[in-house]
Design a protein around this motif. Structure first.
Motif, PDB file in Angstrom:
ATOM      1  N   GLU A 114      49.886 -19.252  51.414  1.00 21.14           N
ATOM      2  CA  GLU A 114      49.040 -19.386  52.581  1.00 21.14           C
ATOM      3  C   GLU A 114      48.224 -18.032  52.564  1.00 21.14           C
ATOM      4  O   GLU A 114      48.464 -16.923  52.025  1.00 21.14           O
ATOM      5  N   VAL A 115      46.863 -18.027  52.673  1.00 18.40           N
ATOM      6  CA  VAL A 115      45.806 -17.248  52.802  1.00 18.40           C
ATOM      7  C   VAL A 115      45.017 -17.266  54.082  1.00 18.40           C
ATOM      8  O   VAL A 115      45.094 -18.230  54.785  1.00 18.40           O
ATOM      9  N   GLN A 116      44.396 -16.044  54.365  1.00 21.47           N
ATOM     10  CA  GLN A 116      43.781 -16.018  55.589  1.00 21.47           C
ATOM     11  C   GLN A 116      42.460 -15.191  55.125  1.00 21.47           C
ATOM     12  O   GLN A 116      42.298 -14.207  54.312  1.00 21.47           O
ATOM     13  N   VAL A 117      41.458 -15.639  55.765  1.00 27.71           N
ATOM     14  CA  VAL A 117      40.020 -15.302  55.337  1.00 27.71           C
ATOM     15  C   VAL A 117      39.004 -15.121  56.654  1.00 27.71           C
ATOM     16  O   VAL A 117      39.244 -15.937  57.603  1.00 27.71           O
ATOM     17  N   PHE A 118      38.464 -14.013  56.647  1.00 29.62           N
ATOM     18  CA  PHE A 118      37.355 -13.821  57.585  1.00 29.62           C
ATOM     19  C   PHE A 118      36.027 -13.602  57.269  1.00 29.62           C
ATOM     20  O   PHE A 118      35.897 -12.634  56.390  1.00 29.62           O
ATOM     21  N   LYS A 119      34.946 -14.286  57.640  1.00 31.43           N
ATOM     22  CA  LYS A 119      33.747 -14.179  56.981  1.00 31.43           C
ATOM     23  C   LYS A 119      32.804 -13.567  58.534  1.00 31.43           C
ATOM     24  O   LYS A 119      32.579 -14.439  59.414  1.00 31.43           O
ATOM     25  N   PRO A 120      32.356 -12.443  58.456  1.00 32.78           N
ATOM     26  CA  PRO A 120      31.688 -11.841  59.601  1.00 32.78           C
ATOM     27  C   PRO A 120      30.348 -12.835  59.911  1.00 32.78           C
ATOM     28  O   PRO A 120      29.645 -13.335  58.895  1.00 32.78           O
ATOM     29  N   ALA A 121      29.794 -13.051  61.103  1.00 30.06           N
ATOM     30  CA  ALA A 121      28.949 -13.836  61.387  1.00 30.06           C
ATOM     31  C   ALA A 121      27.311 -13.192  60.682  1.00 30.06           C
ATOM     32  O   ALA A 121      27.346 -11.938  60.468  1.00 30.06           O
ATOM     33  N   ASP A 122      26.604 -14.125  60.342  1.00 28.81           N
ATOM     34  CA  ASP A 122      25.059 -13.631  59.817  1.00 28.81           C
ATOM     35  C   ASP A 122      24.020 -14.415  60.182  1.00 28.81           C
ATOM     36  O   ASP A 122      24.354 -15.543  60.395  1.00 28.81           O
TER      37      ASP A 122
END
Length: 300
Positions: free
Chosen positions: A25-33
């Protein structure tokens, strides 16, 4: 006895199938652009999730974690290359907000393909120490290309040398593409690609996979272990042995010897790191009252 044989074969088959893929399991967060759409941001998060899953599995297979610089270089490379190693995935959660995109994934990685990829990338060879090679490029090459080469050297475990083989030479190539030449052992290879990283591993895989047939034959050894009280314990160790992927490329149980004094097992083992395997065997078997012998295949 026939029933026992079927049980053993079924258990071995289960071990083989369960070792094909590794899940994590992996968790990813990409900030808004503001300049990136939500769909594109989600695709980037997915790509990073796959890269992290492959990195996670690679760390397990290598046995020793990559340092921060090599781990980051590996992840960056896998942002565009990870999908070839992904056997399947499940989206556990997906959340889009004003802050960005958050994904949680359960990813299954094809361990067999990844093992071959790690070998071609020189990551198993790097465990034995840096490889000294001559890396050169023409004058006027953009700084970002030089930095890219240095990062690839770090990832592959290559140390700069002078007038040595193997040698990697970046040459002027077609427009919008890279061209390079690899020289080694009276052999020479040339490749062209738009992606410097793809070009690098396309050539260096020739080196790390050289004489594969000879290496494979010399790397196959016979492991004999004696002292168990029941066949189930042999099958349990079979799973343990297969999990030592930093030392063993392949392990196959070929004989189960049942004697009044106890049960023994014989494996054909294709090695990646002989000293690593010996260390693992010494730390695992004697404390369980087991004895072992590791020898060249077909040796008496």
């Amino acid at each position: 006895m026939r029933t026992l044989r079927y049980v053993i074969l079924a258990a071995v088959l289960f071990c083989l199938l369960s070792g094909v893929a590794g899940a994590g399991e992996v968790q990813v967060f990409k900030p808004a652009d503001e300049e990136v759409s939500t769909m594109e941001l989600r695709q980037r998060a997915m790509a990073e999730g796959f890269a992290l899953a492959v990195l996670q599995e690679a760390q397990t297979m290598l046995g020793t974690p990559l340092d921060e610089a090599r781990g980051e270089a590996f992840k960056q490379y896998m942002l565009t290359q990870a999908r070839q190693y992904i056997q399947g995935y499940k989206i556990l959660s997906s959340k889009v907000s004003g802050e960005g995109v958050a994904l949680a994934l359960d990813v299954r990685v094809n361990r067999k393909l990844l093992r071959e990829g790690l070998k071609s990338m020189g990551l198993f060879a790097a465990e034995a120490g840096p490889l000294t090679a001559s890396i050169s490029w023409p004058e006027g090459v953009p700084e970002e290309t030089v930095v890219g080469l240095q990062q690839l050297m770090t990832l592959t475990g290559i140390r700069q040398g002078v007038d040595v083989l193997p040698s990697f030479t970046l040459e002027p190539g077609p427009k919008d593409a890279f061209k390079a030449r690899l020289e080694m052992d009276k052999q020479e290879f040339v490749a062209i690609d738009k992606d410097l990283r793809v070009l690098w591993f396309k050539l260096w895989s020739k080196y790390f996979n050289r004489d594969e047939g000879t290496v494979a034959r010399s790397g196959v050894q016979t492991l004999s272990v004696d002292g168990w009280f029941a066949p189930d314990a042999v099958l349990e160790f079979d799973g343990v042995l297969r999990a030592w992927e930093s030392a063993v490329q392949e392990a196959r149980l070929v004989e189960l010897d049942m004697q009044p004094s106890g049960v023994g097992g014989v494996w054909e083992v294709r090695l990646l790191n002989a000293s690593r395997l010996d260390s693992l065997l010494k730390s695992y078997l004697p404390q369980r009252g087991l004895t072992y012998r590791l020898s060249e295949k077909d040796s008496k």
